[in-house]
Design a protein around this motif. Structure first.
Motif, short mmCIF file in Angstrom:
data_model
loop_
_atom_site.label_atom_id
_atom_site.label_comp_id
_atom_site.label_asym_id
_atom_site.label_seq_id
_atom_site.Cartn_x
_atom_site.Cartn_y
_atom_site.Cartn_z
N THR A 36 6.36 2.67 -0.39
CA THR A 36 5.23 3.41 -0.92
C THR A 36 4.72 2.76 -2.20
O THR A 36 3.51 2.61 -2.40
CB THR A 36 5.62 4.88 -1.19
N GLN A 37 5.63 2.37 -3.08
CA GLN A 37 5.25 1.69 -4.32
C GLN A 37 4.51 0.38 -4.02
O GLN A 37 3.52 0.07 -4.69
CB GLN A 37 6.47 1.41 -5.18
N ASP A 38 4.98 -0.36 -3.05
CA ASP A 38 4.33 -1.63 -2.70
C ASP A 38 2.90 -1.40 -2.19
O ASP A 38 1.98 -2.13 -2.57
CB ASP A 38 5.15 -2.38 -1.64
N VAL A 39 2.73 -0.40 -1.35
CA VAL A 39 1.40 -0.11 -0.80
C VAL A 39 0.47 0.35 -1.91
O VAL A 39 -0.67 -0.11 -2.01
CB VAL A 39 1.49 0.96 0.32
N LEU A 40 0.94 1.24 -2.76
CA LEU A 40 0.11 1.73 -3.86
C LEU A 40 -0.23 0.61 -4.85
O LEU A 40 -1.32 0.59 -5.41
CB LEU A 40 0.79 2.89 -4.58
N SER A 41 0.69 -0.30 -5.06
CA SER A 41 0.45 -1.40 -5.99
C SER A 41 -0.66 -2.32 -5.51
O SER A 41 -1.32 -2.98 -6.31
CB SER A 41 1.73 -2.22 -6.19
N ASP A 42 -0.86 -2.38 -4.20
CA ASP A 42 -1.91 -3.22 -3.64
C ASP A 42 -3.31 -2.62 -3.78
O ASP A 42 -4.30 -3.31 -3.59
CB ASP A 42 -1.63 -3.51 -2.15
N LEU A 43 -3.37 -1.31 -4.10
CA LEU A 43 -4.67 -0.66 -4.24
C LEU A 43 -5.32 -1.01 -5.57
O LEU A 43 -4.64 -1.29 -6.56
CB LEU A 43 -4.51 0.87 -4.14
N SER A 44 -6.64 -0.96 -5.58
CA SER A 44 -7.38 -1.23 -6.83
C SER A 44 -7.24 -0.02 -7.76
O SER A 44 -6.90 1.09 -7.34
CB SER A 44 -8.85 -1.47 -6.52
N ASP A 45 -7.53 -0.26 -9.04
CA ASP A 45 -7.48 0.83 -10.02
C ASP A 45 -8.46 1.93 -9.66
O ASP A 45 -8.17 3.12 -9.84
CB ASP A 45 -7.78 0.30 -11.42
N GLU A 46 -9.60 1.54 -9.12
CA GLU A 46 -10.61 2.53 -8.72
C GLU A 46 -10.10 3.41 -7.59
O GLU A 46 -10.28 4.64 -7.61
CB GLU A 46 -11.89 1.81 -8.29
N THR A 47 -9.47 2.80 -6.61
CA THR A 47 -8.92 3.56 -5.49
C THR A 47 -7.80 4.49 -5.95
O THR A 47 -7.73 5.65 -5.53
CB THR A 47 -8.40 2.62 -4.38
N LEU A 48 -6.95 3.99 -6.82
CA LEU A 48 -5.88 4.84 -7.37
C LEU A 48 -6.48 6.03 -8.11
O LEU A 48 -6.00 7.16 -7.98
CB LEU A 48 -4.98 4.03 -8.30
N SER A 49 -7.53 5.78 -8.87
CA SER A 49 -8.20 6.85 -9.61
C SER A 49 -8.77 7.89 -8.65
O SER A 49 -8.71 9.10 -8.91
CB SER A 49 -9.30 6.28 -10.49
N ASP A 50 -9.30 7.43 -7.53
CA ASP A 50 -9.88 8.34 -6.53
C ASP A 50 -8.83 9.30 -5.97
O ASP A 50 -9.15 10.43 -5.60
CB ASP A 50 -10.51 7.56 -5.37
N ILE A 51 -7.60 8.84 -5.88
CA ILE A 51 -6.54 9.72 -5.34
C ILE A 51 -5.71 10.36 -6.46
O ILE A 51 -4.69 10.98 -6.21
CB ILE A 51 -5.62 8.96 -4.35
N GLY A 52 -6.18 10.18 -7.70
CA GLY A 52 -5.55 10.87 -8.82
C GLY A 52 -4.30 10.21 -9.37
O GLY A 52 -3.45 10.90 -9.93
N LEU A 53 -4.19 8.89 -9.21
CA LEU A 53 -3.02 8.17 -9.72
C LEU A 53 -3.43 7.06 -10.67
O LEU A 53 -4.58 6.60 -10.65
CB LEU A 53 -2.24 7.54 -8.55
N THR A 54 -2.49 6.65 -11.47
CA THR A 54 -2.67 5.47 -12.33
C THR A 54 -1.53 4.50 -11.99
O THR A 54 -0.58 4.84 -11.29
CB THR A 54 -2.59 5.83 -13.82
#
Length: 62
Positions: A36-54
Motif C-alpha cells: 500500500t505504501q509503495d502504491v501511494l508513493s507512486d501517486l502525485s501530490d495532487e492525487t494524494l491531496s484529492d484523497i485526503g493524504l499527504t
C-alpha cells in the motif's frame, strides 16, 4: 513412561503452531502495508491531496 504421558499433547507443539501462525500473520500484514505504501508513493501530490493524504501520511501507515 506412564500412559498419561504418551497421550498428552506436548505443550510446546501447541505453542509452536500458534507462534508460527502469528509470525506468518504479522509478515502478511507487513507485506500488505508495504505494498500500500509503495502504491501511494507512486501517486502525485495532487492525487494524494484529492484523497485526503499527504506524503507524511504514507509513512504513518501500519
Amino acid at each position: 513412561m506412564r500412559a498419561y504421558d504418551i497421550y498428552r499433547p506436548a505443550l510446546t507443539d501447541l505453542g509452536l503452531s500458534s507462534a508460527i501462525y502469528h509470525v506468518v500473520s504479522a509478515v502478511m500484514d507487513w507485506m500488505e502495508t508495504r505494498k500500500t505504501q509503495d502504491v501511494l508513493s507512486d501517486l502525485s501530490d495532487e492525487t494524494l491531496s484529492d484523497i485526503g493524504l499527504t506524503r507524511s501520511d504514507i509513512q504513518k501507515l501500519r
